[in-house]
Design a protein around this motif. Structure first.
Motif, PDB file in Angstrom:
ATOM      1  N   LYS A 100     -44.021  58.658 -57.844  1.00  0.00           N
ATOM      2  CA  LYS A 100     -43.163  59.690 -58.416  1.00  0.00           C
ATOM      3  C   LYS A 100     -42.442  60.196 -57.231  1.00  0.00           C
ATOM      4  O   LYS A 100     -41.717  61.196 -57.609  1.00  0.00           O
ATOM      5  N   GLY A 101     -42.663  59.737 -55.930  1.00  0.00           N
ATOM      6  CA  GLY A 101     -41.910  60.353 -54.910  1.00  0.00           C
ATOM      7  C   GLY A 101     -42.521  61.636 -54.477  1.00  0.00           C
ATOM      8  O   GLY A 101     -42.044  62.034 -53.374  1.00  0.00           O
ATOM      9  N   VAL A 102     -43.722  62.102 -55.054  1.00  0.00           N
ATOM     10  CA  VAL A 102     -44.124  63.156 -54.465  1.00  0.00           C
ATOM     11  C   VAL A 102     -44.923  63.243 -53.050  1.00  0.00           C
ATOM     12  O   VAL A 102     -44.562  63.913 -52.210  1.00  0.00           O
ATOM     13  N   ALA A 103     -45.940  62.010 -52.590  1.00  0.00           N
ATOM     14  CA  ALA A 103     -46.550  61.878 -51.428  1.00  0.00           C
ATOM     15  C   ALA A 103     -45.309  61.476 -50.309  1.00  0.00           C
ATOM     16  O   ALA A 103     -45.237  62.171 -48.866  1.00  0.00           O
ATOM     17  N   ARG A 108     -42.187  63.700 -45.595  1.00  0.00           N
ATOM     18  CA  ARG A 108     -41.108  63.979 -44.961  1.00  0.00           C
ATOM     19  C   ARG A 108     -41.082  65.292 -44.597  1.00  0.00           C
ATOM     20  O   ARG A 108     -40.475  65.637 -43.486  1.00  0.00           O
ATOM     21  N   MET A 109     -41.602  66.134 -45.509  1.00  0.00           N
ATOM     22  CA  MET A 109     -41.516  67.681 -45.423  1.00  0.00           C
ATOM     23  C   MET A 109     -42.068  67.880 -43.946  1.00  0.00           C
ATOM     24  O   MET A 109     -41.973  68.830 -43.311  1.00  0.00           O
ATOM     25  N   ALA A 110     -43.445  67.330 -43.971  1.00  0.00           N
ATOM     26  CA  ALA A 110     -44.611  67.684 -42.987  1.00  0.00           C
ATOM     27  C   ALA A 110     -43.963  67.166 -41.594  1.00  0.00           C
ATOM     28  O   ALA A 110     -44.128  67.973 -40.593  1.00  0.00           O
ATOM     29  N   LEU A 138     -44.805  54.101 -48.375  1.00  0.00           N
ATOM     30  CA  LEU A 138     -44.814  55.300 -48.399  1.00  0.00           C
ATOM     31  C   LEU A 138     -44.158  55.737 -47.022  1.00  0.00           C
ATOM     32  O   LEU A 138     -42.918  56.282 -46.723  1.00  0.00           O
ATOM     33  N   LEU A 139     -44.728  55.190 -45.884  1.00  0.00           N
ATOM     34  CA  LEU A 139     -44.484  55.593 -44.733  1.00  0.00           C
ATOM     35  C   LEU A 139     -43.358  54.930 -44.282  1.00  0.00           C
ATOM     36  O   LEU A 139     -42.382  55.612 -43.554  1.00  0.00           O
ATOM     37  N   GLU A 140     -42.900  53.750 -44.714  1.00  0.00           N
ATOM     38  CA  GLU A 140     -41.553  53.100 -44.445  1.00  0.00           C
ATOM     39  C   GLU A 140     -40.433  54.090 -44.727  1.00  0.00           C
ATOM     40  O   GLU A 140     -39.639  54.197 -44.253  1.00  0.00           O
ATOM     41  N   LYS A 141     -40.736  54.509 -46.259  1.00  0.00           N
ATOM     42  CA  LYS A 141     -39.621  55.354 -46.847  1.00  0.00           C
ATOM     43  C   LYS A 141     -39.425  56.458 -46.119  1.00  0.00           C
ATOM     44  O   LYS A 141     -38.414  57.103 -45.997  1.00  0.00           O
ATOM     45  N   ALA A 142     -40.412  57.013 -45.521  1.00  0.00           N
ATOM     46  CA  ALA A 142     -40.553  58.505 -44.730  1.00  0.00           C
ATOM     47  C   ALA A 142     -39.862  58.277 -43.489  1.00  0.00           C
ATOM     48  O   ALA A 142     -39.983  59.274 -42.682  1.00  0.00           O
ATOM     49  N   PRO A 175     -35.528  60.213 -43.100  1.00  0.00           N
ATOM     50  CA  PRO A 175     -34.455  59.796 -44.280  1.00  0.00           C
ATOM     51  C   PRO A 175     -34.374  61.004 -45.369  1.00  0.00           C
ATOM     52  O   PRO A 175     -35.296  61.858 -45.568  1.00  0.00           O
ATOM     53  N   ALA A 176     -33.142  61.061 -45.908  1.00  0.00           N
ATOM     54  CA  ALA A 176     -32.705  61.933 -47.038  1.00  0.00           C
ATOM     55  C   ALA A 176     -33.536  61.427 -48.289  1.00  0.00           C
ATOM     56  O   ALA A 176     -33.792  60.455 -48.472  1.00  0.00           O
TER      57      ALA A 176
END
Length: 178
Positions: A100-103, A108-110, A138-142, A175-176
């Motif tokens: 769901k995009g939470v992690a 990204r925020m961290a 997840l890491l690649e998206k971040a 990334p946004a």
């Protein structure tokens, strides 16, 4: 259709004792902890003790929240001495929040917070098992870069693992949200 949580609903904050039930929702789930170095918790008392004795004194461990409900964690371990230029990151969220995009939002925020909180840290790195495809995505998206495969690198739950090494540099662009 995959449901994605509004990114503005996701936040990071220090852990509180009142997070015990939310903490147990992920730390007590073997599907979540199978890729983590910690044991799966069995009770609310264990969750309370872990928050009090591990999370709260940790140099940078944050509750991942949707609204104000604790649904996961992000931890960063800054190195010291000649290795103070890097830090390791780990994370996890309760199974109900997977996909769901939470992690991804939390990681990204961290990134920007850690670089601000630890000015000597120029590199954040993550180690991910070859079979943990969701964490790799997840890491690649971040915005992390996969640097390589570390063969027979570490034991996880008694099994010697090959791990991918990912990194994010302070000069990389976060990334946004999509």
């Amino acid at each position: 259709m995959e449901v994605v949580v509004d990114p503005s609903a996701v936040s990071l904050r220090p852990f509180r004792i009142s997070d015990a039930d939310g903490f147990l929702s992920f730390a007590g789930d073997e599907q979540v902890t199978r890729f983590l170095r910690w044991k799966t918790l069995a009770s609310r008392d264990e969750a309370l003790a872990t928050i009090r004795d591990v999370c709260m004194p940790h140099p940078w461990r944050r509750a991942v929240c949707v609204g104000d409900r604790c649904v996961g964690f992000v931890s960063v371990w800054p190195w010291s001495g000649d290795d103070r230029c890097r830090a390791d990151i780990g994370y996890g969220v309760a199974r109900e929040w997977w996909g769901k995009g939470v992690a991804t939002r939390a990681v990204r925020m961290a990134l920007s917070q850690v670089f601000r909180d630890f000015p000597d840290v120029l590199r954040i790195q993550a180690f991910v098992g070859m079979d943990n495809k969701a964490s790799q995505r997840l890491l690649e998206k971040a915005g992390f870069t996969r640097e390589g495969l570390l063969r027979k690198y570490a034991y996880l739950k008694g099994t010697l693992q090959d791990l991918y090494l990912y990194s994010f540099l302070s000069t990389d662009a976060v990334p946004a949200d999509q």
